[in-house]
Design an enzyme around this catalytic site. Structure first.
Site, PDB file in Angstrom:
ATOM      1  CG  LEU A 125       2.471 -27.584  19.254  1.00 32.89           C
ATOM      2  CD1 LEU A 125       1.053 -27.586  18.680  1.00 32.89           C
ATOM      3  CD2 LEU A 125       3.484 -27.744  18.100  1.00 32.89           C
ATOM      4  CB  SER A 126       5.014 -28.717  24.059  1.00 27.96           C
ATOM      5  OG  SER A 126       5.842 -28.643  22.935  1.00 27.96           O
ATOM      6  N   PRO A 128       1.640 -31.781  28.299  1.00 31.19           N
ATOM      7  CG  PRO A 128       0.792 -31.646  30.475  1.00 31.19           C
ATOM      8  CD  PRO A 128       0.700 -31.011  29.127  1.00 31.19           C
ATOM      9  CD  GLU A 363      11.433 -23.640  17.279  1.00 31.54           C
ATOM     10  OE1 GLU A 363      11.328 -23.614  16.048  1.00 31.54           O
ATOM     11  OE2 GLU A 363      11.534 -22.621  17.983  1.00 31.54           O
ATOM     12  N   GLY A 364      10.820 -29.792  17.461  1.00 29.11           N
ATOM     13  CA  GLY A 364      10.867 -31.083  16.762  1.00 29.11           C
ATOM     14  C   GLY A 364      12.181 -31.773  17.044  1.00 29.11           C
ATOM     15  CB  SER A 366      17.301 -35.723  16.074  1.00 31.09           C
ATOM     16  OG  SER A 366      18.158 -34.649  16.402  1.00 31.09           O
ATOM     17  CD  GLU A 367      15.032 -39.018  18.101  1.00 27.40           C
ATOM     18  OE1 GLU A 367      14.676 -37.883  18.485  1.00 27.40           O
ATOM     19  OE2 GLU A 367      16.114 -39.517  18.444  1.00 27.40           O
TER      20      GLU A 367
HETATM   21  N1  CAA Z   1       2.761 -27.775   6.489  1.00 27.01           N
HETATM   22  C1  CAA Z   1       1.436 -27.846   6.301  1.00 27.01           C
HETATM   23  N2  CAA Z   1       0.681 -28.877   6.729  1.00 27.01           N
HETATM   24  C2  CAA Z   1       1.313 -29.878   7.357  1.00 27.01           C
HETATM   25  C3  CAA Z   1       2.700 -29.884   7.578  1.00 27.01           C
HETATM   26  C4  CAA Z   1       3.418 -28.768   7.113  1.00 27.01           C
HETATM   27  N3  CAA Z   1       4.734 -28.673   7.305  1.00 27.01           N
HETATM   28  N4  CAA Z   1       3.040 -30.993   8.229  1.00 27.01           N
HETATM   29  C5  CAA Z   1       1.903 -31.702   8.414  1.00 27.01           C
HETATM   30  N5  CAA Z   1       0.870 -31.001   7.875  1.00 27.01           N
HETATM   31  C6  CAA Z   1      -0.527 -31.417   7.813  1.00 27.01           C
HETATM   32  C7  CAA Z   1      -0.674 -32.707   7.028  1.00 27.01           C
HETATM   33  O1  CAA Z   1      -0.800 -32.442   5.641  1.00 27.01           O
HETATM   34  C8  CAA Z   1      -1.949 -33.267   7.614  1.00 27.01           C
HETATM   35  O2  CAA Z   1      -3.055 -32.579   7.065  1.00 27.01           O
HETATM   36  P1  CAA Z   1      -4.271 -33.351   6.326  1.00 27.01           P
HETATM   37  O3  CAA Z   1      -4.838 -34.313   7.343  1.00 27.01           O
HETATM   38  O4  CAA Z   1      -5.192 -32.254   5.938  1.00 27.01           O
HETATM   39  O5  CAA Z   1      -3.651 -34.084   5.172  1.00 27.01           O
HETATM   40  C9  CAA Z   1      -1.872 -32.851   9.069  1.00 27.01           C
HETATM   41  O6  CAA Z   1      -0.999 -31.722   9.117  1.00 27.01           O
HETATM   42  C10 CAA Z   1      -1.366 -33.947   9.987  1.00 27.01           C
HETATM   43  O7  CAA Z   1      -0.061 -34.269   9.529  1.00 27.01           O
HETATM   44  P2  CAA Z   1       0.598 -35.684   9.770  1.00 27.01           P
HETATM   45  O8  CAA Z   1      -0.341 -36.741   9.332  1.00 27.01           O
HETATM   46  O9  CAA Z   1       1.937 -35.648   9.141  1.00 27.01           O
HETATM   47  O10 CAA Z   1       0.690 -35.713  11.358  1.00 27.01           O
HETATM   48  P3  CAA Z   1       1.465 -36.651  12.328  1.00 27.01           P
HETATM   49  O11 CAA Z   1       0.630 -36.897  13.507  1.00 27.01           O
HETATM   50  O12 CAA Z   1       2.009 -37.830  11.584  1.00 27.01           O
HETATM   51  O13 CAA Z   1       2.667 -35.706  12.886  1.00 27.01           O
HETATM   52  C11 CAA Z   1       4.769 -34.572  12.951  1.00 27.01           C
HETATM   53  C12 CAA Z   1       3.620 -35.128  12.106  1.00 27.01           C
HETATM   54  C13 CAA Z   1       5.772 -34.104  11.909  1.00 27.01           C
HETATM   55  C14 CAA Z   1       5.391 -35.633  13.829  1.00 27.01           C
HETATM   56  C15 CAA Z   1       4.265 -33.381  13.812  1.00 27.01           C
HETATM   57  O14 CAA Z   1       3.344 -33.784  14.799  1.00 27.01           O
HETATM   58  C16 CAA Z   1       5.403 -32.619  14.456  1.00 27.01           C
HETATM   59  O15 CAA Z   1       6.037 -31.792  13.812  1.00 27.01           O
HETATM   60  N6  CAA Z   1       5.668 -32.871  15.768  1.00 27.01           N
HETATM   61  C17 CAA Z   1       6.682 -32.108  16.510  1.00 27.01           C
HETATM   62  C18 CAA Z   1       6.080 -30.896  17.138  1.00 27.01           C
HETATM   63  C19 CAA Z   1       7.104 -29.850  17.437  1.00 27.01           C
HETATM   64  O16 CAA Z   1       7.956 -29.519  16.640  1.00 27.01           O
HETATM   65  N7  CAA Z   1       6.968 -29.238  18.608  1.00 27.01           N
HETATM   66  C20 CAA Z   1       7.817 -28.167  18.982  1.00 27.01           C
HETATM   67  C21 CAA Z   1       7.164 -27.348  20.029  1.00 27.01           C
HETATM   68  S1  CAA Z   1       7.409 -25.621  19.824  1.00 27.01           S
HETATM   69  C22 CAA Z   1       8.922 -25.295  20.512  1.00 27.01           C
HETATM   70  O17 CAA Z   1       9.693 -26.144  20.811  1.00 27.01           O
HETATM   71  C23 CAA Z   1       9.210 -23.847  20.625  1.00 27.01           C
HETATM   72  C24 CAA Z   1      10.148 -23.503  21.696  1.00 27.01           C
HETATM   73  O18 CAA Z   1       9.725 -23.219  22.787  1.00 27.01           O
HETATM   74  C25 CAA Z   1      11.590 -23.426  21.413  1.00 27.01           C
END
Ligand code: CAA
Length: 396
Positions: A125-126, A128, A363-364, A366-367
């Site tokens: 997912l991530s 740059p 995976e997200g 703390s913020e």
């Molecule tokens: N379940 C279902 N849908 C969801 C949801 C959820 N938990 N969270 C958001 N959505 C949907 C929303 O309903 C919205 O849909 P609609 O437009 O249809 O209403 C859409 O997704 C966009 O949501 P937001 O408006 O909330 O989006 P945002 O831009 O404000 O971002 C965020 C929200 C929570 C910050 C999100 O971008 C996020 O979680 N970011 C962090 C990403 C992350 O965790 N990355 C980790 C990488 S993977 C990793 O680290 C694995 C590894 O290697 C260890």
């Protein structure tokens, strides 16, 4: 309210504890020092069923509940957080994502190999410029009729160089913003998949983190997960479960540091008595024990909610936030309890301190967890939505 573990859960916990203490611990310092991928250890974890714990036995998995998975994650993380992140990504992001949202054909093709560890998966997912701001995907998946043409770069990919399967989020319809994103299952031996540099990290150094490039990779349409444009929701929903795994990892790291500190404080004497008898140290142990117990309740509750089929998103965010903050705080304290010995590798706590940091980031951050929690609190006007038992909320 019942706090007992079932006999099966206790057996899983014991098996993971034995494996961590007997197999992982003797070589963990060397793996961390040399950034050595735990190839044999991961193979053994696959044989023991730790890599596809929740997958239906019909697809080669263990058919276990999330609670068992959390218990195993916790025990393995007490000793080797590099092994536990490999385990967590494979179980709760890759296997769970395919099993929950994949087609029958996708499940039959990929799960048996992933659940046994014959193949390892990565979650891509991530980018740059798309870390916390995950909707800003620049990787593209252009619709070519019977296939997608995938181009782009992914960053900080756990299992990047050792995986056979990637779940790649990519933009197909830029005009639809996040509603145009798809998740594609990509096999890493396909033409155009380029594994970039391996990261030299502060912690979880034995895990394998890479930049990945996709250059005109042809991905069959049949490898898209869900409907066209489902990719962002797929990522968010899958991460809700993933965050329980990372919360359990943080809980284990904190627990490992606590167990080492408790034992050391009883052995080490200063000013004529064991340091545990000095209030300065005893109070540190009290704070560690209290936060770890609190984290445990949050993590186990999130797992329980998921197992009940109830909404577990806010609970997993709370569990990850609290457990990762506790892990960071108390691994620093564990080094302090150990004094000069804590600062050298032989005593393990400096590694746990370095490993703890990533649990506040991946995976997200703390913020991000606070974004998820605060939005939920504000939307629902509730302190917390489903409480133990009946899913009834508690009004603020
Ligand atoms: N379940 C279902 N849908 C969801 C949801 C959820 N938990 N969270 C958001 N959505 C949907 C929303 O309903 C919205 O849909 P609609 O437009 O249809 O209403 C859409 O997704 C966009 O949501 P937001 O408006 O909330 O989006 P945002 O831009 O404000 O971002 C965020 C929200 C929570 C910050 C999100 O971008 C996020 O979680 N970011 C962090 C990403 C992350 O965790 N990355 C980790 C990488 S993977 C990793 O680290 C694995 C590894 O290697 C260890």
């Amino acid at each position: 309210m019942f706090f007992e573990l079932t006999e099966e859960q206790q057996a899983v916990q014991q098996a993971a504890r034995d494996f961590a203490q007997n197999i992982l611990k003797p070589s963990v310092i060397e793996r961390d020092r040399d950034m050595k991928y735990p190839k044999d250890e991961i193979r053994q974890m696959g044989e023991m069923g730790f890599l596809g714990m929740m997958v239906d036995p019909a697809y080669g998995g263990g058919g276990m509940d999330t609670m068992s998975y959390v218990l195993a994650m916790e025990e393995i993380s007490k000793v080797d957080a590099s092994c536990s992140v490999i385990m967590s990504v494979n179980n709760s992001l890759v296997c769970w994502g395919i099993e929950k949202f994949g087609t029958e054909e996708q499940k039959a093709k990929y799960l048996p190999k992933l659940a046994t560890g014959e193949w390892i998966g990565a979650f891509c997912l991530s980018e740059p410029e798309a870390g916390s701001d995950a909707t800003s995907q620049r990787t593209t998946a252009v619709d070519m009729g019977d296939h997608y043409l995938l181009n782009g770069t992914k960053n900080w990919i756990t299992n990047g160089g050792t995986s056979s399967v990637h779940l790649v989020m990519a933009q197909t319809h830029p005009e639809k913003a996040h509603k145009g994103i798809n998740c594609l299952i990509v096999e890493t031996n396909w033409e155009g998949v380029v594994i970039g540099a391996k990261e030299d990290k502060l912690g979880i150094r034995a895990s394998d983190t890479h930049t990945i490039m996709y250059n005109d990779v042809k991905v069959p349409k049949s490898n898209r997960i869900g409907e066209d444009g489902f990719g962002f929701k797929f990522a968010m929903q899958t991460l809700e479960g993933g965050r329980i795994g990372i919360a359990a990892q943080a809980l284990g790291i904190a627990g490992g540091a606590y167990e080492l500190s408790l034992a050391y404080s009883k052995e080490r004497a200063a000013f004529g008595k064991p340091i545990s008898q000095h209030q300065a140290i005893a109070f540190k142990l009290a704070d560690m024990a209290t936060d770890i117990e609190a984290a445990k309740l949050l993590v186990y509750r999130a797992a329980w909610l998921k197992d009940q089929g109830m909404d577990f998103g806010p609970a997993s965010a709370m569990a990850k936030l609290f457990a990762s903050e506790a892990a960071m705080k108390h691994t620093v304290e564990a080094v302090q309890v150990h004094g000069g010995y804590g600062y050298v590798k032989e005593y393990h706590v400096e590694r746990l301190m370095r490993d703890a940091k990533i649990t506040q980031i991946y995976e997200g951050t703390s913020e991000v967890q606070r974004i998820v929690i605060s939005r939920n609190v504000l939307k629902n006007g509730q302190l917390y939505i489903p409480i133990w038992g009946n899913g009834v909320g508690t009004e603020v």
